[in-house]
Scaffold this motif. Structure first.
Motif, PDB file in Angstrom:
ATOM      1  N   HIS A  90       0.885  -1.173   0.000  1.00  0.00           N
ATOM      2  CA  HIS A  90       0.000   0.000   0.000  1.00  0.00           C
ATOM      3  C   HIS A  90       0.918   1.217   0.000  1.00  0.00           C
ATOM      4  O   HIS A  90       1.352   1.663   1.071  1.00  0.00           O
ATOM      5  CB  HIS A  90      -0.877   0.018   1.250  1.00  0.00           C
TER       6      HIS A  90
ATOM      7  N   ILE B 190       1.053  -7.066  12.706  1.00  0.00           N
ATOM      8  CA  ILE B 190      -0.336  -6.792  13.130  1.00  0.00           C
ATOM      9  C   ILE B 190      -0.889  -7.968  13.949  1.00  0.00           C
ATOM     10  O   ILE B 190      -2.046  -7.957  14.355  1.00  0.00           O
ATOM     11  CB  ILE B 190      -1.240  -6.460  11.913  1.00  0.00           C
TER      12      ILE B 190
ATOM     13  N   TRP C 210      -6.363  -0.932  13.649  1.00  0.00           N
ATOM     14  CA  TRP C 210      -5.196  -0.339  12.969  1.00  0.00           C
ATOM     15  C   TRP C 210      -5.666   0.419  11.721  1.00  0.00           C
ATOM     16  O   TRP C 210      -5.216   1.542  11.469  1.00  0.00           O
ATOM     17  CB  TRP C 210      -4.216  -1.468  12.620  1.00  0.00           C
ATOM     18  N   LEU C 211      -6.608  -0.168  10.986  1.00  0.00           N
ATOM     19  CA  LEU C 211      -7.146   0.523   9.803  1.00  0.00           C
ATOM     20  C   LEU C 211      -7.827   1.830  10.221  1.00  0.00           C
ATOM     21  O   LEU C 211      -7.584   2.882   9.634  1.00  0.00           O
ATOM     22  CB  LEU C 211      -8.164  -0.369   9.077  1.00  0.00           C
TER      23      LEU C 211
ATOM     24  N   HIS D 285      -2.538 -12.206   2.152  1.00  0.00           N
ATOM     25  CA  HIS D 285      -2.551 -12.816   3.498  1.00  0.00           C
ATOM     26  C   HIS D 285      -3.059 -14.263   3.462  1.00  0.00           C
ATOM     27  O   HIS D 285      -2.275 -15.186   3.574  1.00  0.00           O
ATOM     28  CB  HIS D 285      -3.333 -11.964   4.512  1.00  0.00           C
TER      29      HIS D 285
ATOM     30  N   LEU E  66      -5.811  -5.571  13.252  1.00  0.00           N
ATOM     31  CA  LEU E  66      -6.228  -5.139  11.913  1.00  0.00           C
ATOM     32  C   LEU E  66      -7.300  -4.045  11.854  1.00  0.00           C
ATOM     33  O   LEU E  66      -7.048  -2.964  11.318  1.00  0.00           O
ATOM     34  CB  LEU E  66      -6.661  -6.361  11.081  1.00  0.00           C
TER      35      LEU E  66
ATOM     36  N   GLN F 255       0.506   4.067   2.447  1.00  0.00           N
ATOM     37  CA  GLN F 255       0.819   3.866   3.869  1.00  0.00           C
ATOM     38  C   GLN F 255       2.305   4.079   4.178  1.00  0.00           C
ATOM     39  O   GLN F 255       2.767   3.782   5.290  1.00  0.00           O
ATOM     40  CB  GLN F 255       0.344   2.480   4.307  1.00  0.00           C
TER      41      GLN F 255
ATOM     42  N   GLU G 258      -7.255 -12.536   6.880  1.00  0.00           N
ATOM     43  CA  GLU G 258      -6.009 -12.082   7.508  1.00  0.00           C
ATOM     44  C   GLU G 258      -6.050 -12.312   9.021  1.00  0.00           C
ATOM     45  O   GLU G 258      -5.064 -12.744   9.609  1.00  0.00           O
ATOM     46  CB  GLU G 258      -5.826 -10.598   7.157  1.00  0.00           C
TER      47      GLU G 258
ATOM     48  N   SER H  99       4.068  -8.244   7.841  1.00  0.00           N
ATOM     49  CA  SER H  99       2.794  -7.673   8.248  1.00  0.00           C
ATOM     50  C   SER H  99       2.051  -8.643   9.157  1.00  0.00           C
ATOM     51  O   SER H  99       1.466  -8.238  10.173  1.00  0.00           O
ATOM     52  CB  SER H  99       1.966  -7.369   6.997  1.00  0.00           C
TER      53      SER H  99
ATOM     54  N   HIS I  26      -7.840  -8.494  -0.204  1.00  0.00           N
ATOM     55  CA  HIS I  26      -7.360  -9.177   1.003  1.00  0.00           C
ATOM     56  C   HIS I  26      -8.276 -10.355   1.315  1.00  0.00           C
ATOM     57  O   HIS I  26      -9.471 -10.311   1.017  1.00  0.00           O
ATOM     58  CB  HIS I  26      -7.369  -8.229   2.208  1.00  0.00           C
TER      59      HIS I  26
ATOM     60  N   ARG J  58     -11.049  -3.234  -1.704  1.00  0.00           N
ATOM     61  CA  ARG J  58     -10.105  -3.351  -0.582  1.00  0.00           C
ATOM     62  C   ARG J  58     -10.217  -4.719   0.092  1.00  0.00           C
ATOM     63  O   ARG J  58      -9.245  -5.453   0.185  1.00  0.00           O
ATOM     64  CB  ARG J  58     -10.349  -2.255   0.442  1.00  0.00           C
ATOM     65  N   PHE J  59     -11.400  -5.042   0.577  1.00  0.00           N
ATOM     66  CA  PHE J  59     -11.754  -6.376   1.091  1.00  0.00           C
ATOM     67  C   PHE J  59     -13.261  -6.402   1.326  1.00  0.00           C
ATOM     68  O   PHE J  59     -13.917  -5.357   1.343  1.00  0.00           O
ATOM     69  CB  PHE J  59     -10.926  -6.808   2.308  1.00  0.00           C
TER      70      PHE J  59
ATOM     71  N   THR K 151      -4.658   3.983   9.387  1.00  0.00           N
ATOM     72  CA  THR K 151      -4.606   3.847   7.933  1.00  0.00           C
ATOM     73  C   THR K 151      -5.584   4.790   7.235  1.00  0.00           C
ATOM     74  O   THR K 151      -5.194   5.509   6.309  1.00  0.00           O
ATOM     75  CB  THR K 151      -4.944   2.388   7.552  1.00  0.00           C
TER      76      THR K 151
HETATM   77  N1  GUN Z   1      -7.237  -5.361   5.014  1.00  0.00           N
HETATM   78  C1  GUN Z   1      -7.934  -4.364   4.435  1.00  0.00           C
HETATM   79  N2  GUN Z   1      -7.164  -3.289   4.216  1.00  0.00           N
HETATM   80  C2  GUN Z   1      -5.944  -3.601   4.653  1.00  0.00           C
HETATM   81  C3  GUN Z   1      -4.720  -2.876   4.688  1.00  0.00           C
HETATM   82  O1  GUN Z   1      -4.588  -1.722   4.282  1.00  0.00           O
HETATM   83  N3  GUN Z   1      -3.662  -3.550   5.227  1.00  0.00           N
HETATM   84  C4  GUN Z   1      -3.763  -4.809   5.702  1.00  0.00           C
HETATM   85  N4  GUN Z   1      -2.673  -5.405   6.212  1.00  0.00           N
HETATM   86  N5  GUN Z   1      -4.907  -5.496   5.678  1.00  0.00           N
HETATM   87  C5  GUN Z   1      -5.985  -4.888   5.173  1.00  0.00           C
END
Ligand code: GUN
Ligand code: ZN
Length: 432
Positions: A78, A299, A95-96, A270, A92, A81, A234, A295, A231, A203-204, A100
């Motif tokens: 990313h 995380i 953290w987002l 992941h 996760l 970031q 994860e 990562s 993603h 993104r996910f 993020t």
């Molecule tokens: N899952 C969705 N967005 C992200 C991201 O920016 N980083 C990570 N590690 N996992 C995510």
């Protein structure tokens, strides 16, 4: 006539997939090798003596005992970031939300996007990375910023506008329609222009409605030569959230498959907490799992069972996942991949790790005919590694019984200090 340049040193070549065949049959180091560059491409690879004799007019650059290898290919990152890498103390979803999303919101400013894109490509090149597959932000101009910065460097980059229409702050949400329209217009503007490769980028599943996933699946159907990056599985909390959001889905992977987002050109970052069905399905369709070990450790996501996935026939790539990942360096990432595999009793050989960071990642991006190998005809994207870059590495390497033990010291302890030179498209990159 092209001017030719002959780089001499130890050369690393691949002749198969060392995750499925004995590595000894697949990976070779020639201690007196050379790579002949003509324009942006590799013209020949062979012994230094033979290539010097055959091309007496070529300008020779001697790298001594340094290892000339394909440039590193970071298959999931990313770039937005970059400035918030190493942000403390969250897992996760927290953290987002904490780090993020506020940082990605700053990319509303196109100047900021351009500044970070240039900085990111400088940092990755300093680490020997010559191709990245990076998420951008939801802003279309963040895609332009990275492609433009790459174009100036003659560099192959994969990127795409990150799409999110729920569970994200107001200023980071698009809609079903704008995600489709903006992505489509970026594909038209960039995909296949020079070395630019577009990846459709939900993104996910938690940040896209089923309608947005469907629209992006339809877009992929219209542009099947594009990659798709996202993603998958994860963290356990994330997997549970996906089950709540998509009660009809068999599992996390099914949320993509049900919307046309599963395929061999799909890159699934992941993929640690998979069910048996998901593993079988990824192997069946040859969906790419991108391993992000720094990562996953940083995380607190877990340790991917890479030996198991490789044995089951899932194609694998390797990535930093900057800035969830804690380093821009693919050497640090190889070390973390080694450590993650140790959790599963499957120590990876340095030949396998070097393959994953170059040819394996190139294959995951379907770019293995262009990058990831020292092969005639491929782009001259190279990393030159000093195998004695620090006193600690040198004293260990001096004890090595063979070249692979020597390389392993740099894989486990090396960083940007080990990168003597990076070449992209036949030009040596100098720090800007
Ligand atoms: N899952 C969705 N967005 C992200 C991201 O920016 N980083 C990570 N590690 N996992 C995510
Ligand atoms: Zn990621």
């Amino acid at each position: 006539m092209n001017t030719q340049t002959l780089l001499t040193g130890q050369t690393l070549t691949f002749h198969g997939d060392p995750l499925v065949q004995p590595w000894q049959d697949c990976v070779r180091i020639d201690s007196a090798g050379a790579v002949l560059l003509a324009g942006s491409r590799i013209a020949a690879v062979g012994s230094a003596a033979a290539l010097k004799a055959a091309h007496p007019q070529a300008k020779v650059i001697s790298y001594g005992d340094d290892l000339i290898c394909p440039g590193f290919v970071d298959a999931h990152a990313h770039y937005p970031q970059t400035a918030m890498i190493a942000s403390w103390g969250k897992r996760l979803i927290d953290w987002l939300n904490t780090y993020t999303f506020p940082e990605e919101a700053r990319f509303a400013d196109p100047d900021y996007a351009r500044t970070i894109a240039g900085r990111y490509l400088d940092l990755t090149a300093a680490n020997g990375t010559t191709t990245v597959a990076s998420f951008a932000t939801i802003h279309a101009h963040s895609v332009d910023a990275l492609f433009e910065a790459a174009q100036m460097r003659g560099q192959c980059v994969v990127t795409g506008k990150t799409c999110m229409d729920r569970n994200a702050p107001d200023d980071l949400r698009d809609t079903v329609q704008t995600a489709y329209d903006d992505s489509k217009s970026l594909i038209g503007r960039w995909h296949g222009t020079g070395r630019a490769q577009y990846a459709i980028t939900p993104r996910f599943s938690p940040t896209s409605t089923p309608e947005q996933l469907s629209a992006l699946g339809a877009l992929w159907g219209e542009h099947p030569d594009c990659l798709m990056q996202t993603h998958l599985s994860e963290q356990p909390d994330e997997v549970a959230w996906v089950a709540e959001l998509f009660p009809e889905a068999r599992d996390y992977l099914d949320t993509y498959e049900a919307h046309g987002l599963l395929g061999a050109r799909g890159l699934y970052g992941h993929a640690i907490h998979l069910t048996e069905r998901e593993i079988d399905r990824l192997a069946e369709v040859q969906g790419r799992v991108i391993h992000c070990p720094t990562s996953n450790a940083f995380i607190g996501s877990g340790a991917l069972n890479l030996p198991q996935l490789a044995a089951r026939g899932v194609p694998l790539g390797l990535a930093t996942d900057t800035g969830g990942g804690s380093s821009f360096s693919m050497l640090r990432t190889m070390a973390a991949a080694y450590e993650a595999a140790q959790h599963h009793g499957g120590p990876l050989h340095s030949a396998q790790l070097m393959w994953l960071a170059t040819a394996g990642s190139a294959r995951s991006l379907h770019l293995h005919d262009e990058i990831g190998h020292l092969n005639a005809g491929h782009y001259a994207d190279l990393a030159v590694l000093d195998l004695r870059s620090t006193p600690a590495i040198a004293q260990r390497a001096n004890r090595a019984d063979d070249v692979w033990e020597d390389v392993f010291a740099t894989v486990m302890m090396g960083d940007d200090r080990a990168v003597r030179a990076t070449w992209i498209g036949g030009a040596e990159i100098t720090a800007s």
